[in-house]
Scaffold this motif. Structure first.
Motif, PDB file in Angstrom:
ATOM      1  N   ALA A  86       0.919  -1.264   0.203  1.00 33.48           N
ATOM      2  CA  ALA A  86      -0.021  -0.173  -0.186  1.00 33.48           C
ATOM      3  C   ALA A  86       0.955   1.189  -0.032  1.00 33.48           C
ATOM      4  O   ALA A  86       0.603   2.243  -0.754  1.00 33.48           O
ATOM      5  CB  ALA A  86      -1.002   0.223   1.336  1.00 33.48           C
ATOM      6  N   GLU A  87       1.970   1.032   0.858  1.00 35.73           N
ATOM      7  CA  GLU A  87       2.752   2.518   0.801  1.00 35.73           C
ATOM      8  C   GLU A  87       3.435   2.594  -0.383  1.00 35.73           C
ATOM      9  O   GLU A  87       3.548   3.694  -0.870  1.00 35.73           O
ATOM     10  CB  GLU A  87       3.992   2.303   2.098  1.00 35.73           C
ATOM     11  CG  GLU A  87       4.853   3.371   2.205  1.00 35.73           C
ATOM     12  CD  GLU A  87       5.988   2.851   3.226  1.00 35.73           C
ATOM     13  OE1 GLU A  87       5.650   1.957   4.024  1.00 35.73           O
ATOM     14  OE2 GLU A  87       7.019   3.277   2.923  1.00 35.73           O
ATOM     15  N   MET A  88       3.896   1.577  -1.114  1.00 37.46           N
ATOM     16  CA  MET A  88       4.543   1.567  -2.504  1.00 37.46           C
ATOM     17  C   MET A  88       3.619   2.110  -3.541  1.00 37.46           C
ATOM     18  O   MET A  88       4.138   2.953  -4.385  1.00 37.46           O
ATOM     19  CB  MET A  88       5.672   0.201  -2.798  1.00 37.46           C
ATOM     20  CG  MET A  88       6.270  -0.068  -1.724  1.00 37.46           C
ATOM     21  SD  MET A  88       6.946  -1.757  -2.074  1.00 37.46           S
ATOM     22  CE  MET A  88       8.024  -1.396  -3.520  1.00 37.46           C
ATOM     23  N   PHE A  89       2.275   1.494  -3.645  1.00 38.71           N
ATOM     24  CA  PHE A  89       1.440   1.938  -4.491  1.00 38.71           C
ATOM     25  C   PHE A  89       1.162   3.394  -4.409  1.00 38.71           C
ATOM     26  O   PHE A  89       0.748   4.251  -5.387  1.00 38.71           O
ATOM     27  CB  PHE A  89       0.212   1.173  -4.511  1.00 38.71           C
ATOM     28  CG  PHE A  89       0.499  -0.038  -5.391  1.00 38.71           C
ATOM     29  CD1 PHE A  89       1.206  -1.044  -4.825  1.00 38.71           C
ATOM     30  CD2 PHE A  89      -0.294  -0.234  -6.588  1.00 38.71           C
ATOM     31  CE1 PHE A  89       1.528  -2.235  -5.443  1.00 38.71           C
ATOM     32  CE2 PHE A  89       0.091  -1.380  -7.501  1.00 38.71           C
ATOM     33  CZ  PHE A  89       0.825  -2.482  -6.822  1.00 38.71           C
ATOM     34  N   GLU A  90       1.201   4.107  -3.138  1.00 33.40           N
ATOM     35  CA  GLU A  90       0.872   5.044  -2.947  1.00 33.40           C
ATOM     36  C   GLU A  90       1.819   6.199  -3.150  1.00 33.40           C
ATOM     37  O   GLU A  90       1.864   7.282  -3.717  1.00 33.40           O
ATOM     38  CB  GLU A  90       0.586   5.422  -1.236  1.00 33.40           C
ATOM     39  CG  GLU A  90       0.221   6.813  -0.631  1.00 33.40           C
ATOM     40  CD  GLU A  90      -1.034   7.191  -1.221  1.00 33.40           C
ATOM     41  OE1 GLU A  90      -1.939   6.376  -1.531  1.00 33.40           O
ATOM     42  OE2 GLU A  90      -1.314   8.473  -1.410  1.00 33.40           O
ATOM     43  N   ALA A  91       3.316   5.927  -2.914  1.00 32.26           N
ATOM     44  CA  ALA A  91       4.303   6.540  -3.293  1.00 32.26           C
ATOM     45  C   ALA A  91       4.598   6.964  -4.810  1.00 32.26           C
ATOM     46  O   ALA A  91       5.060   7.878  -5.272  1.00 32.26           O
ATOM     47  CB  ALA A  91       5.705   6.038  -2.698  1.00 32.26           C
ATOM     48  N   ASP A  92       4.251   5.975  -5.630  1.00 25.54           N
ATOM     49  CA  ASP A  92       4.500   6.048  -6.978  1.00 25.54           C
ATOM     50  C   ASP A  92       3.362   5.479  -7.951  1.00 25.54           C
ATOM     51  O   ASP A  92       3.197   4.060  -7.843  1.00 25.54           O
ATOM     52  CB  ASP A  92       6.034   5.397  -7.430  1.00 25.54           C
ATOM     53  CG  ASP A  92       6.510   5.624  -8.676  1.00 25.54           C
ATOM     54  OD1 ASP A  92       5.799   5.971  -9.769  1.00 25.54           O
ATOM     55  OD2 ASP A  92       7.619   6.173  -9.110  1.00 25.54           O
ATOM     56  N   GLU A  93       2.732   6.187  -8.662  1.00 30.77           N
ATOM     57  CA  GLU A  93       1.498   5.718  -9.477  1.00 30.77           C
ATOM     58  C   GLU A  93       1.954   4.913 -10.536  1.00 30.77           C
ATOM     59  O   GLU A  93       1.367   4.181 -11.205  1.00 30.77           O
ATOM     60  CB  GLU A  93       0.954   6.842 -10.057  1.00 30.77           C
ATOM     61  CG  GLU A  93       1.563   7.787 -10.879  1.00 30.77           C
ATOM     62  CD  GLU A  93       0.657   8.971 -11.332  1.00 30.77           C
ATOM     63  OE1 GLU A  93       1.074   9.392 -12.563  1.00 30.77           O
ATOM     64  OE2 GLU A  93      -0.290   9.260 -10.918  1.00 30.77           O
ATOM     65  N   ARG A  94       3.504   4.783 -10.870  1.00 32.82           N
ATOM     66  CA  ARG A  94       3.711   3.670 -11.961  1.00 32.82           C
ATOM     67  C   ARG A  94       3.865   2.481 -11.335  1.00 32.82           C
ATOM     68  O   ARG A  94       4.024   1.435 -12.304  1.00 32.82           O
ATOM     69  CB  ARG A  94       5.344   4.313 -12.518  1.00 32.82           C
ATOM     70  CG  ARG A  94       5.017   5.694 -13.377  1.00 32.82           C
ATOM     71  CD  ARG A  94       6.601   6.376 -13.651  1.00 32.82           C
ATOM     72  NE  ARG A  94       7.145   6.663 -12.220  1.00 32.82           N
ATOM     73  CZ  ARG A  94       7.514   8.058 -12.131  1.00 32.82           C
ATOM     74  NH1 ARG A  94       7.957   8.702 -13.349  1.00 32.82           N
ATOM     75  NH2 ARG A  94       8.186   8.441 -11.074  1.00 32.82           N
ATOM     76  N   ILE A  95       3.765   2.212  -9.845  1.00 27.22           N
ATOM     77  CA  ILE A  95       3.824   0.887  -9.567  1.00 27.22           C
ATOM     78  C   ILE A  95       2.277   0.229  -9.826  1.00 27.22           C
ATOM     79  O   ILE A  95       1.334   0.896  -9.517  1.00 27.22           O
ATOM     80  CB  ILE A  95       4.049   1.028  -8.032  1.00 27.22           C
ATOM     81  CG1 ILE A  95       5.750   1.390  -8.177  1.00 27.22           C
ATOM     82  CG2 ILE A  95       3.796  -0.387  -7.655  1.00 27.22           C
ATOM     83  CD1 ILE A  95       6.514   1.110  -6.775  1.00 27.22           C
ATOM     84  N   ALA A  96       2.444  -0.535 -10.748  1.00 25.88           N
ATOM     85  CA  ALA A  96       0.950  -1.150 -11.397  1.00 25.88           C
ATOM     86  C   ALA A  96       0.502  -2.419 -10.912  1.00 25.88           C
ATOM     87  O   ALA A  96      -0.600  -2.427 -10.822  1.00 25.88           O
ATOM     88  CB  ALA A  96       1.224  -0.893 -12.802  1.00 25.88           C
ATOM     89  N   GLY A  97       1.443  -3.147 -10.513  1.00 26.35           N
ATOM     90  CA  GLY A  97       0.856  -4.382  -9.923  1.00 26.35           C
ATOM     91  C   GLY A  97       1.689  -5.328  -9.326  1.00 26.35           C
ATOM     92  O   GLY A  97       3.016  -4.784  -9.061  1.00 26.35           O
ATOM     93  N   ILE A  98       1.495  -6.499  -9.107  1.00 25.70           N
ATOM     94  CA  ILE A  98       2.459  -7.332  -8.469  1.00 25.70           C
ATOM     95  C   ILE A  98       2.269  -8.730  -9.138  1.00 25.70           C
ATOM     96  O   ILE A  98       1.115  -9.336  -9.454  1.00 25.70           O
ATOM     97  CB  ILE A  98       2.083  -7.659  -6.920  1.00 25.70           C
ATOM     98  CG1 ILE A  98       2.111  -6.331  -6.196  1.00 25.70           C
ATOM     99  CG2 ILE A  98       2.701  -8.867  -6.381  1.00 25.70           C
ATOM    100  CD1 ILE A  98       1.429  -6.134  -4.886  1.00 25.70           C
ATOM    101  N   LYS A  99       3.410  -9.286  -9.145  1.00 26.19           N
ATOM    102  CA  LYS A  99       3.366 -10.838  -9.841  1.00 26.19           C
ATOM    103  C   LYS A  99       3.646 -11.689  -8.467  1.00 26.19           C
ATOM    104  O   LYS A  99       4.731 -11.587  -7.835  1.00 26.19           O
ATOM    105  CB  LYS A  99       4.717 -11.213 -10.681  1.00 26.19           C
ATOM    106  CG  LYS A  99       4.808 -12.437 -11.004  1.00 26.19           C
ATOM    107  CD  LYS A  99       6.113 -12.829 -11.985  1.00 26.19           C
ATOM    108  CE  LYS A  99       6.417 -14.160 -12.545  1.00 26.19           C
ATOM    109  NZ  LYS A  99       6.736 -15.079 -11.506  1.00 26.19           N
ATOM    110  N   HIS A 100       2.463 -12.248  -7.777  1.00 24.62           N
ATOM    111  CA  HIS A 100       2.365 -12.698  -6.344  1.00 24.62           C
ATOM    112  C   HIS A 100       3.139 -14.485  -6.678  1.00 24.62           C
ATOM    113  O   HIS A 100       2.013 -15.148  -6.679  1.00 24.62           O
ATOM    114  CB  HIS A 100       1.149 -12.539  -5.919  1.00 24.62           C
ATOM    115  CG  HIS A 100       1.124 -12.894  -4.526  1.00 24.62           C
ATOM    116  ND1 HIS A 100       1.658 -12.279  -3.613  1.00 24.62           N
ATOM    117  CD2 HIS A 100       0.513 -13.954  -3.755  1.00 24.62           C
ATOM    118  CE1 HIS A 100       1.565 -12.703  -2.436  1.00 24.62           C
ATOM    119  NE2 HIS A 100       0.745 -13.856  -2.363  1.00 24.62           N
TER     120      HIS A 100
END
Ligand code: MN9
Length: 290
Positions: free
Chosen positions: A151-165
């Motif tokens: 949540a912190e990382m997605f909030e910090a940079d909108e280019r972070i789009a997703g996760i390969k889990h």
């Protein structure tokens, strides 16, 4: 990122007997997969043996795949590295080639602080200005992503789009989807693909889709249309095959299966061991199930 979903093949890298890259087979593998109905390729990841390759070889594969696949399917370039500058160099190259997104495993080996790992992702995102998928693979590097950190990382940079889990923690997958509505999450272990979808994954990225793409596309469609019984049947069929492969080496078995299907895949690079005689026998049994 609305159209980033479905089944993505984590592309294998065909090799010649001397471990050099077999471009001819790579083209055949790409065609075979596109014909099977997959939605995209995850290029140069664990399955592609990228961690056993030079920077030039990784670029060569990114280029060859884009040339062969064109705009027919989505393309995610895995650019993760132990070194931020190498990752950025690959991300810029993927951008130039016209990839849809990049992805990176956390920097492994040194056991970096959480702050350093987050900065690695922010640096790749900022330098490339590409949609970035965090490759969450805790078994490979001990980086313990959780929903709070995500949540912190997605909030910090909108280019972070997703996760390969690539984790069996599907409660975390659900928490990430619930807390970060814009996060596109791909399930990473094929043997729990249906479970991941049922916990909210938008799609799945996996190595066994190299030869079982059509089965997993059917599973995905069955799940989306509400035919859970059919989806379970397909998952169980696939999981029985994967269970055997896990005993003999997943990538070695995948290469052997595809070779016997007519696409010469060669060996995996050392230190992966060649498929044992028992493994070859097991593959014969698997071929009968395909
Ligand atoms: O890309 C793959 N992950 C790894 C995804 O190899 C680390 C999976 O497809 C596995 O190979 C597969 C077998 O465990 O699920």
């Amino acid at each position: 990122m609305n159209d980033m979903n479905g089944i993505f093949t984590a592309l294998l890298t065909p090799m010649n007997a001397d471990y050099s890259i077999n471009d001819n087979s790579l083209k055949k593998l790409i065609e075979f997969n596109i014909e099977s109905g997959i939605n995209g390729f995850y290029v140069g990841g664990s399955t592609g043996e990228a961690m056993l390759m030079t920077q030039e070889e990784r670029k060569h594969i990114l280029k060859s795949v884009k040339e062969a696949a064109g705009n027919r399917v989505k393309l995610i370039a895995h650019v993760g590295s132990t070194c931020t500058d190498f990752a950025i160099d690959l991300a810029l190259y993927a951008k130039e080639l016209g990839y849809d997104a990049v992805s990176a495993v956390a920097p492994f080996y040194y056991g970096h602080t959480l702050q350093a790992v987050k900065q690695y992702y922010y640096d790749i995102a900022a330098a490339s200005d590409m949609p970035l998928f965090i490759y969450n693979f805790p078994a490979s590097n001990g980086f313990g992503l959780n929903a709070d950190i995500a949540a912190e990382m997605f909030e910090a940079d909108e280019r972070i789009a997703g996760i390969k889990h690539t984790s069996t923690d599907l409660f975390m997958l659900r928490q990430i989807k619930q807390r970060i509505p814009r996060a596109v999450v791909f399930n990473g272990f094929d043997e729990i693909c249906l479970a991941g979808l049922s916990m909210g994954a938008d799609g799945a990225i996996g190595s066994t889709y190299n030869f079982m793409g059509s089965k997993f596309v059917a599973l995905y469609n069955a799940f989306r249309s509400g035919d859970i019984e059919k989806a379970q049947k397909l998952q169980n069929e696939a999981s029985d095959i994967i269970a055997v492969m896990c005993r003999h080496g997943v990538f070695q078995c995948e290469k052997e299966i595809l070779t016997r299907m007519g696409i010469e895949m060669g060996p995996c690079r050392r230190p992966f061991l060649p498929l044992s005689p028992e493994g070859k026998k097991a593959v014969s049994g698997l071929i009968a199930l395909l």
